[in-house]
Design an enzyme around this catalytic site. Structure first.
Site: not given
Length: 246
Positions: A1-3, A41, A116
Site C-alpha cells: 500500500m504505497c511506494r 497509488n 509503507n
C-alpha cells in the site's frame, strides 16, 4: 500500500529523483512493478527535502491528488535541488480518506518519516503509541494508521537521537499491539534509514556517491539489492549496513 523512496548524496533536482527514471516514483503511482498489496497509488503524494545551509527543518510539498495530476509540481521539481530527499505516493488503507494530511512524508523538527504498509488493529495501535502526542508534531494527529507510528518515532528519536534504534523499536512496539506491515523510512538529513517488515525494500549505491532506499527499483541497472524481510538498513555517505530487526 504505497511506494516510497529516500535519497542521500550529491545534490540533484527533484525532477531527476522522482520523474526521470524509466520506472520512477511518478511511474510507480500508476504502474508499480513489485507492489504486493494494491495496484495503483493515486490517493496523494508528498516529498520532503533538506535545503542547503542550516535550515532548521526540511521543506515539504504534499497533495491529496495523484502525482501524475500535478503538472505544476513536475515543472517546479526541475528547479529544486537537494542532497537528501524522502518521497512517497499513496494507496490509502481501506477505511481512511485521501486528504492531504494523510500524504507522507510526515515531518517534525529535522525528521522526515514515511510508512509503507497497513495496520490490522489501528485502534489498538493508536491507544498504545499515540498518546501523549509529541509537541509540535502535527502530523501525529493525522487520521491515518501511520500516525501513531510517527508519534512514537518522534518521541523515541527526540529522547535518544538514535534514528536506526528508534525505527527498530517502533516496529517492535507496534507488533506487540497489532499485526501489520511496517516498512518505515526516515531521515534526519544526515542518514536514511529503512525497515523491511512485511513489504519490499531495495537499496542502490551509485558510483558517484548517491544512495537510495526504495520500495522497488526505478530502473533495471544491476546495482539494486533487495533487503530481506525483518531487516533494518542504514545508509550514510560512508556506507550501507543491514542488520536483522529481530
Amino acid at each position: 500500500m504505497c511506494r516510497h523512496l529516500a535519497y542521500l548524496g550529491p545534490a540533484r533536482t527533484l525532477h531527476e529523483l522522482l520523474y526521470a527514471a524509466p520506472h520512477s516514483l511518478h511511474t510507480q503511482s500508476w504502474a508499480p512493478r513489485r507492489q504486493r498489496y494494491g495496484t495503483v497509488n493515486a490517493d496523494g503524494f508528498g516529498v520532503g527535502w533538506y535545503p542547503r545551509g542550516d535550515a532548521p527543518e526540511p521543506l515539504r510539498y504534499r497533495r491529496a491528488m495523484p502525482i501524475w495530476g500535478d503538472a505544476s509540481f513536475a515543472d517546479a521539481a526541475r528547479a529544486i535541488t537537494s542532497g537528501c530527499v524522502v518521497a512517497a505516493v499513496r494507496d490509502a488503507t481501506v477505511g481512511f480518506g485521501s486528504e492531504e494530511s494523510g500524504a507522507q512524508p510526515f515531518r517534525a523538527d529535522r525528521l522526515l518519516f514515511s510508512h509503507n504498509g497497513a495496520v490490522k488493529d489501528d485502534e489498538a495501535l493508536t491507544a498504545a503509541l499515540a498518546a501523549p502526542p509529541p509537541a509540535g508534531a502535527l502530523d501525529a494527529r493525522s487520521p491515518v494508521d501511520s500516525a501513531p507510528l510517527f508519534a512514537h518515532t518522534v518521541r523515541l528519536w527526540r529522547s535518544s537521537g538514535d534514528l536506526p534504534g528508534t525505527l527498530a523499536a517502533v516496529v517492535a512496539h507496534a507488533r506487540e499491539h497489532s499485526e501489520g506491515r511496517y516498512n518505515l523510512l526516515a531521515s534526519d538529513g544526515r542518514s536514511i534509514v529503512g525497515t523491511a517488515a512485511g513489504d519490499t525494500l531495495f537499496t542502490l549505491r551509485e558510483p558517484g556517491g548517491g544512495v537510495f532506499l526504495a520500495s522497488e527499483p526505478f530502473d533495471d541497472q544491476p546495482g539494486w539489492h533487495p533487503i530481506p524481510d525483518d531487516a533494518l538498513v542504514v545508509a550514510t555517505a560512508e556506507g550501507t549496513e543491514t542488520t536483522p530487526l529481530r
